[in-house]
Design a protein around this motif. Structure first.
Motif, PDB file in Angstrom:
ATOM      1  N   GLU A 684       0.798  -1.219   0.000  1.00 53.72           N
ATOM      2  CA  GLU A 684       0.000   0.000   0.000  1.00 53.72           C
ATOM      3  C   GLU A 684       0.834   1.274   0.000  1.00 53.72           C
ATOM      4  O   GLU A 684       0.308   2.368   0.220  1.00 53.72           O
ATOM      5  CB  GLU A 684      -0.981   0.029   1.184  1.00 53.72           C
ATOM      6  N   LYS A 685       2.128   1.141  -0.226  1.00 54.77           N
ATOM      7  CA  LYS A 685       2.991   2.316  -0.329  1.00 54.77           C
ATOM      8  C   LYS A 685       3.688   2.304  -1.687  1.00 54.77           C
ATOM      9  O   LYS A 685       3.978   1.243  -2.242  1.00 54.77           O
ATOM     10  CB  LYS A 685       4.062   2.314   0.762  1.00 54.77           C
ATOM     11  N   LEU A 686       3.957   3.491  -2.182  1.00 49.01           N
ATOM     12  CA  LEU A 686       4.807   3.623  -3.349  1.00 49.01           C
ATOM     13  C   LEU A 686       6.248   3.454  -2.894  1.00 49.01           C
ATOM     14  O   LEU A 686       6.688   4.083  -1.929  1.00 49.01           O
ATOM     15  CB  LEU A 686       4.616   5.001  -3.985  1.00 49.01           C
ATOM     16  N   SER A 687       6.989   2.594  -3.585  1.00 47.22           N
ATOM     17  CA  SER A 687       8.362   2.303  -3.198  1.00 47.22           C
ATOM     18  C   SER A 687       9.309   2.681  -4.337  1.00 47.22           C
ATOM     19  O   SER A 687       9.072   2.329  -5.495  1.00 47.22           O
ATOM     20  CB  SER A 687       8.517   0.814  -2.870  1.00 47.22           C
ATOM     21  N   ILE A 688      10.371   3.403  -4.005  1.00 40.87           N
ATOM     22  CA  ILE A 688      11.376   3.805  -4.991  1.00 40.87           C
ATOM     23  C   ILE A 688      12.744   3.415  -4.450  1.00 40.87           C
ATOM     24  O   ILE A 688      13.192   3.948  -3.428  1.00 40.87           O
ATOM     25  CB  ILE A 688      11.321   5.323  -5.273  1.00 40.87           C
ATOM     26  N   ASN A 689      13.372   2.480  -5.122  1.00 36.25           N
ATOM     27  CA  ASN A 689      14.679   1.998  -4.676  1.00 36.25           C
ATOM     28  C   ASN A 689      15.583   1.851  -5.895  1.00 36.25           C
ATOM     29  O   ASN A 689      15.809   0.754  -6.396  1.00 36.25           O
ATOM     30  CB  ASN A 689      14.531   0.664  -3.939  1.00 36.25           C
ATOM     31  N   PRO A 690      16.123   2.962  -6.412  1.00 36.44           N
ATOM     32  CA  PRO A 690      16.820   2.943  -7.703  1.00 36.44           C
ATOM     33  C   PRO A 690      18.252   2.394  -7.630  1.00 36.44           C
ATOM     34  O   PRO A 690      18.887   2.411  -6.576  1.00 36.44           O
ATOM     35  CB  PRO A 690      16.827   4.411  -8.100  1.00 36.44           C
ATOM     36  N   SER A 691      18.713   1.923  -8.789  1.00 34.86           N
ATOM     37  CA  SER A 691      20.102   1.490  -8.966  1.00 34.86           C
ATOM     38  C   SER A 691      20.501   1.844 -10.393  1.00 34.86           C
ATOM     39  O   SER A 691      20.171   1.107 -11.327  1.00 34.86           O
ATOM     40  CB  SER A 691      20.247  -0.017  -8.740  1.00 34.86           C
ATOM     41  N   LEU A 692      21.175   2.956 -10.571  1.00 41.91           N
ATOM     42  CA  LEU A 692      21.497   3.415 -11.920  1.00 41.91           C
ATOM     43  C   LEU A 692      22.775   2.761 -12.436  1.00 41.91           C
ATOM     44  O   LEU A 692      23.716   2.521 -11.674  1.00 41.91           O
ATOM     45  CB  LEU A 692      21.687   4.933 -11.930  1.00 41.91           C
ATOM     46  N   PRO A 693      22.826   2.503 -13.749  1.00 42.40           N
ATOM     47  CA  PRO A 693      24.076   2.021 -14.351  1.00 42.40           C
ATOM     48  C   PRO A 693      25.169   3.074 -14.249  1.00 42.40           C
ATOM     49  O   PRO A 693      24.895   4.269 -14.095  1.00 42.40           O
ATOM     50  CB  PRO A 693      23.697   1.787 -15.817  1.00 42.40           C
ATOM     51  N   ARG A 694      26.389   2.630 -14.385  1.00 46.62           N
ATOM     52  CA  ARG A 694      27.539   3.524 -14.250  1.00 46.62           C
ATOM     53  C   ARG A 694      27.488   4.675 -15.246  1.00 46.62           C
ATOM     54  O   ARG A 694      27.870   5.805 -14.938  1.00 46.62           O
ATOM     55  CB  ARG A 694      28.823   2.715 -14.449  1.00 46.62           C
ATOM     56  N   ALA A 695      26.995   4.411 -16.462  1.00 43.73           N
ATOM     57  CA  ALA A 695      27.028   5.416 -17.535  1.00 43.73           C
ATOM     58  C   ALA A 695      26.001   6.528 -17.340  1.00 43.73           C
ATOM     59  O   ALA A 695      26.125   7.590 -17.947  1.00 43.73           O
ATOM     60  CB  ALA A 695      26.804   4.741 -18.886  1.00 43.73           C
ATOM     61  N   TRP A 696      24.993   6.291 -16.519  1.00 46.45           N
ATOM     62  CA  TRP A 696      23.907   7.255 -16.402  1.00 46.45           C
ATOM     63  C   TRP A 696      24.188   8.277 -15.300  1.00 46.45           C
ATOM     64  O   TRP A 696      24.506   7.919 -14.166  1.00 46.45           O
ATOM     65  CB  TRP A 696      22.591   6.553 -16.095  1.00 46.45           C
ATOM     66  N   GLN A 697      23.987   9.541 -15.647  1.00 41.48           N
ATOM     67  CA  GLN A 697      24.116  10.612 -14.662  1.00 41.48           C
ATOM     68  C   GLN A 697      22.782  10.911 -13.991  1.00 41.48           C
ATOM     69  O   GLN A 697      22.735  11.227 -12.796  1.00 41.48           O
ATOM     70  CB  GLN A 697      24.638  11.881 -15.343  1.00 41.48           C
ATOM     71  N   LYS A 698      21.699  10.807 -14.781  1.00 43.93           N
ATOM     72  CA  LYS A 698      20.381  11.152 -14.252  1.00 43.93           C
ATOM     73  C   LYS A 698      19.294  10.432 -15.042  1.00 43.93           C
ATOM     74  O   LYS A 698      19.428  10.216 -16.239  1.00 43.93           O
ATOM     75  CB  LYS A 698      20.168  12.664 -14.341  1.00 43.93           C
ATOM     76  N   LEU A 699      18.238  10.075 -14.340  1.00 40.25           N
ATOM     77  CA  LEU A 699      17.072   9.432 -14.941  1.00 40.25           C
ATOM     78  C   LEU A 699      15.832  10.183 -14.492  1.00 40.25           C
ATOM     79  O   LEU A 699      15.651  10.446 -13.299  1.00 40.25           O
ATOM     80  CB  LEU A 699      16.990   7.962 -14.501  1.00 40.25           C
ATOM     81  N   LYS A 700      14.971  10.549 -15.446  1.00 37.29           N
ATOM     82  CA  LYS A 700      13.785  11.340 -15.121  1.00 37.29           C
ATOM     83  C   LYS A 700      12.582  10.811 -15.892  1.00 37.29           C
ATOM     84  O   LYS A 700      12.671  10.540 -17.090  1.00 37.29           O
ATOM     85  CB  LYS A 700      14.032  12.807 -15.475  1.00 37.29           C
ATOM     86  N   PHE A 701      11.432  10.660 -15.211  1.00 38.08           N
ATOM     87  CA  PHE A 701      10.210  10.180 -15.861  1.00 38.08           C
ATOM     88  C   PHE A 701       9.004  10.503 -14.994  1.00 38.08           C
ATOM     89  O   PHE A 701       9.145  10.948 -13.851  1.00 38.08           O
ATOM     90  CB  PHE A 701      10.296   8.667 -16.128  1.00 38.08           C
ATOM     91  N   ARG A 702       7.836  10.259 -15.560  1.00 38.65           N
ATOM     92  CA  ARG A 702       6.577  10.479 -14.850  1.00 38.65           C
ATOM     93  C   ARG A 702       5.772   9.192 -14.823  1.00 38.65           C
ATOM     94  O   ARG A 702       5.919   8.333 -15.694  1.00 38.65           O
ATOM     95  CB  ARG A 702       5.761  11.595 -15.517  1.00 38.65           C
ATOM     96  N   PHE A 703       4.891   9.056 -13.812  1.00 35.89           N
ATOM     97  CA  PHE A 703       4.017   7.886 -13.724  1.00 35.89           C
ATOM     98  C   PHE A 703       2.845   8.203 -12.804  1.00 35.89           C
ATOM     99  O   PHE A 703       2.832   9.228 -12.110  1.00 35.89           O
ATOM    100  CB  PHE A 703       4.794   6.666 -13.204  1.00 35.89           C
ATOM    101  N   TRP A 704       1.870   7.303 -12.797  1.00 40.09           N
ATOM    102  CA  TRP A 704       0.664   7.447 -11.973  1.00 40.09           C
ATOM    103  C   TRP A 704       0.647   6.372 -10.896  1.00 40.09           C
ATOM    104  O   TRP A 704       1.042   5.229 -11.134  1.00 40.09           O
ATOM    105  CB  TRP A 704      -0.596   7.311 -12.831  1.00 40.09           C
TER     106      TRP A 704
END
Length: 753
Positions: A684-704
């Motif tokens: 019942e909670k929104l969970s965000i636990n990211p792990s970016l690849p080495r090459a990526w500086q930033k990741l941005k997106f939208r969702f519902w």
């Protein structure tokens, strides 16, 4: 070479020269569409591999490859300009604007001719499209004939047999507009295509419009003298309607072109695409190549989504080809639907309702096989009856008997998984009460009737099945199938009691409608707890009974792309005697039900099955990428993503010419957002636990999530979340890096790692 003003390279897929052997490949990549139709990106003068597919238009259980309205030939002093006479050439799919751009310089008899075009199909008025072109004679004054055609010649199937999907009933001209009318052969659906044509010198029309016809083709042409160095505009607008849209098909189709201004149609088209990208774009900083590939996948997902009023779903090739006859597979629910659930929930609901509207035929299918509840078709088309062919083409080109419709029953669990994920992210109780629960309960009934109780072990078994690993044509207790079936039965039991407690009046209506008693859910729960699963004490899972007794063959070589090479000494007809896996099977179960398995179990099974999986399906790579992220193999997951996101761009499977791989599109989105972005719903909670690849500086997106729109920006150091909602005073729990915080409407929450 100059190509008109376009978007940046991360928005562009470009063809640098004409290669006849790659025409089909580029036609697939350059497909234009709007959900109502898909038009393969053929050259205007060459349509050998062409396709025009209208969403939901089937005949003899196969999507109709309709007449083609994009044909545009240019003849100079009696000779047609063709790809054999190209001096310079470039085409580009501008994904940001939804345009197919072209610039070709032809050379004929030592004279050069410059041709440029913009092609589009409108997302605003989905029945309309256009080709806006220019022509210039570079060396001398010449006589030019521009011929616009609607081509009605029928197509052939994979085996070279004529499809005979429609017959032409009328060709003609009215009020300066060209048209062609056809009827589909079995169902008699009327199709109408109309086009306009004008040639302009500045704003002044030139030449005289004339028409000609044969039994399969309508032609409009304009003849004029092209002055050296002068640019002439060629405007061709296209209108498409069927009898599913209107009763007066021809009248409405012709009327849709009346007084249309190409410039205003193009402007509204581009404005609509701008709005789309504001909602659906994913931005990756530091990795331009993957950025472009991700947008390519998003573009093709967006043009595949059918309008709400059209009762259909999305096929494995979307509307870019008909290799799988336009049938609907589990690819939609497991691989493509999550994108729509997160990004476009109303569209996700429409795609699930396609199944609900065919529940009656799923019940009939179960009854015919002497099962209870609903048995969903392995391949579905017009009405939801089983549409799987008896024979198909194997990897080596040979014909093979198809057993999936008899044995690959996990489709009936895949649909329930999709419903549960949709509800988890939307909390759409109205849907669950009015449609979803009925599907869940009837599918649980099927699984309860599909199991066999082993009197000796007192376990329930599911025998004679095909799992996702389709190298195995008939096995007992496939792990993926059994675990999924058990989960469906448990979920149905929980849902039964939830509705009974929270919505008693709706509960009474449901149980009365389908005749459901309290005894059935009790049995569902009992079966779910005693389904046979072959899991060792170490956590290693046996794919099916006696899988480990098969010949153990490990993949030792990979090609330059990193894809497994077929092991030497293993014949295709003998692969079922080995432990080779066609596509993720056990690993898919771990992926879909991640919370049910320990990290150690995921590791041991990933390490065992990865060197035995040949990835002979586009459905396989995203699963391995997602599990790789979970077990901390971030750079391996990134390499999988590179393969996945570029699978059609690089022709990874060797068959891009036949159509796009829809599972790769949705799988790419899942790896980026659910995998590297780490966005999931957890208790019942929104969970965000990211792990970016080495090459990526930033990741941005939208969702519902639960009716609220979130914008998220992730870097190596922090996560920023903005909550955009129309509801004031909203305060929501959100888990970031395994800690719970609260976010308010209109607020940006930033958490450092």
């Amino acid at each position: 070479m100059f190509l008109e003003k376009r978007s940046g390279n991360e928005w562009i897929v470009c063809e640098e020269k004409v290669e006849k052997e790659k025409l089909g490949y580029w036609e697939t990549l350059f497909t234009l569409g709007n959900g109502y139709l898909g038009s393969r990106g053929a050259l205007e003068e060459r349509i050998e591999h062409s396709g025009t597919y209208l969403a939901g238009i089937y005949d003899n259980e196969r999507i109709v490859n309709s007449p083609n309205p994009i044909c545009l030939d240019i003849w100079v002093e009696g000779s047609k300009l063709d790809i054999d006479q190209v001096l310079e050439h470039k085409r580009a799919l501008d994904m940001r604007r939804g345009l197919l751009l072209r610039h070709t310089v032809f050379k004929q008899n030592k004279r050069r001719f410059d041709y440029r075009s913009k092609r589009f199909f409108s997302p605003v008025n989905r029945h309309l499209g256009g080709i806006l072109a220019t022509f210039k004679s570079l060396d001398k004054d010449v006589e030019v004939v521009v011929r616009s055609k609607i081509e009605g010649k029928g197509k052939k199937d994979l085996f070279g047999r004529p499809l005979n999907q429609y017959f032409i009933t009328e060709v003609g001209e009215k009020g300066g507009l060209l048209y062609l009318v056809a009827n589909t052969s079995e169902l008699g659906i009327e199709l109408c295509f109309a086009t306009s044509l004008e040639i302009l010198d500045g704003d002044k029309p030139v030449g005289t419009l004339s028409f000609s016809f044969d039994s399969e083709t309508s032609v409009a042409e304009v003849r004029f003298i092209a002055k050296k160095g002068k640019s002439y505009r060629i405007n061709k607008l296209i209108s498409v309607f069927t009898s599913k849209d209107t009763k007066s098909v021809k009248r409405v189709c012709l009327g849709a072109l009346g007084n249309r201004k190409p410039s205003s149609l193009l402007r509204s088209h581009q404005d609509a695409w701008k709005r789309k990208w504001n909602n659906f774009d994913i931005e990756v900083k530091g990795d331009k190549d993957v950025q472009r590939s991700i947008r390519f996948c998003l573009y093709h997902l967006l043009i595949a989504a059918p309008p709400k009023r059209i009762d259909t779903s999305i096929a494995p090739n979307t509307l870019t080809g008909d290799t799988y006859q336009g049938h609907i597979f589990w690819d939609t629910e497991i691989y493509m639907l999550p994108f729509f659930i997160y990004s476009w929930p109303s569209k996700a609901k429409d795609l699930i309702l396609y199944r609900y509207k065919r529940l009656g035929n799923a019940r009939l299918a179960a009854k015919e096989r002497r099962y209870a509840g609903s048995l969903w078709p392995w391949e579905s088309a017009q009405d939801g009856r089983e549409a799987t062919p008896d024979w198909w083409v194997n990897f080596d080109g040979s014909k093979m008997k198809v057993w999936t419709k008899e044995r690959e029953h996990h489709i009936s669990g895949d649909l329930v998984y999709a419903i549960a994920l949709y509800y988890q992210f939307t909390k759409d109780e109205k849907f669950i009460l009015e449609q979803g629960a009925e599907i869940v309960f009837e599918t649980a009934r099927f699984w309860a009737s599909r199991v066999t109780r082993n009197a000796k072990s007192k376990k329930y078994e599911i025998r004679d099945v095909i799992g996702p690993n389709e190298f195995q044509k008939k096995v007992d207790n496939n792990f993926y199938t059994n675990f999924l079936a058990g989960w469906v039965l448990k979920y149905a039991h929980t849902l039964f009691h939830f509705i009974k407690q929270k919505h008693p009046s709706k509960f009474e209506a449901i149980v009365e409608k389908i005749g459901l008693s309290d005894r059935e859910p009790k049995r569902w729960k009992e079966i779910s707890e005693r389904l046979k699963l072959n899991i060792s004490s170490s956590g290693l899972i046996e794919e099916f009974d006696e899988y480990f007794k098969r010949k153990d063959v490990v993949i030792k070589e990979r090609n330059e792309s990193g894809m497994p090479l077929w092991p030497a000494g293993v014949r295709l007809e003998d692969v079922g005697k080995t432990q080779l896996v066609k596509q993720a099977d056990v690993v898919l179960g771990l992926c879909l039900f991640s919370n049910e398995f320990s990290l150690q179990a995921k590791k041991i099974n990933f390490e065992y099955y990865e060197p035995r999986t040949i990835h002979k399906s586009s459905l396989s790579i995203p699963t391995y990428a997602l599990i790789a992220i979970e077990i901390g193999e971030i750079e391996k997951a990134y390499r999988y993503l590179q393969l996945l996101a570029n699978s059609d761009l690089s022709n990874l499977f060797g068959n891009t010419s036949r159509g796009i791989h829809g599972a790769s599109l949705g799988g790419t989105w899942q790896v980026v957002v659910r995998g590297f972005g780490g966005v999931k719903s957890k208790e019942e909670k929104l969970s965000i636990n990211p792990s970016l690849p080495r090459a990526w500086q930033k990741l941005k997106f939208r969702f519902w999530w639960h009716g609220h729109n979130f914008e998220i920006a992730i870097s190596k150091e922090k996560v920023s979340v903005f909550l955009r909602t129309k509801t004031k005073d909203v305060r929501l729990p959100i888990e970031i890096y395994n800690h719970t915080y609260y976010i308010k409407s209109g607020e940006t929450l930033t958490i450092e790692r």
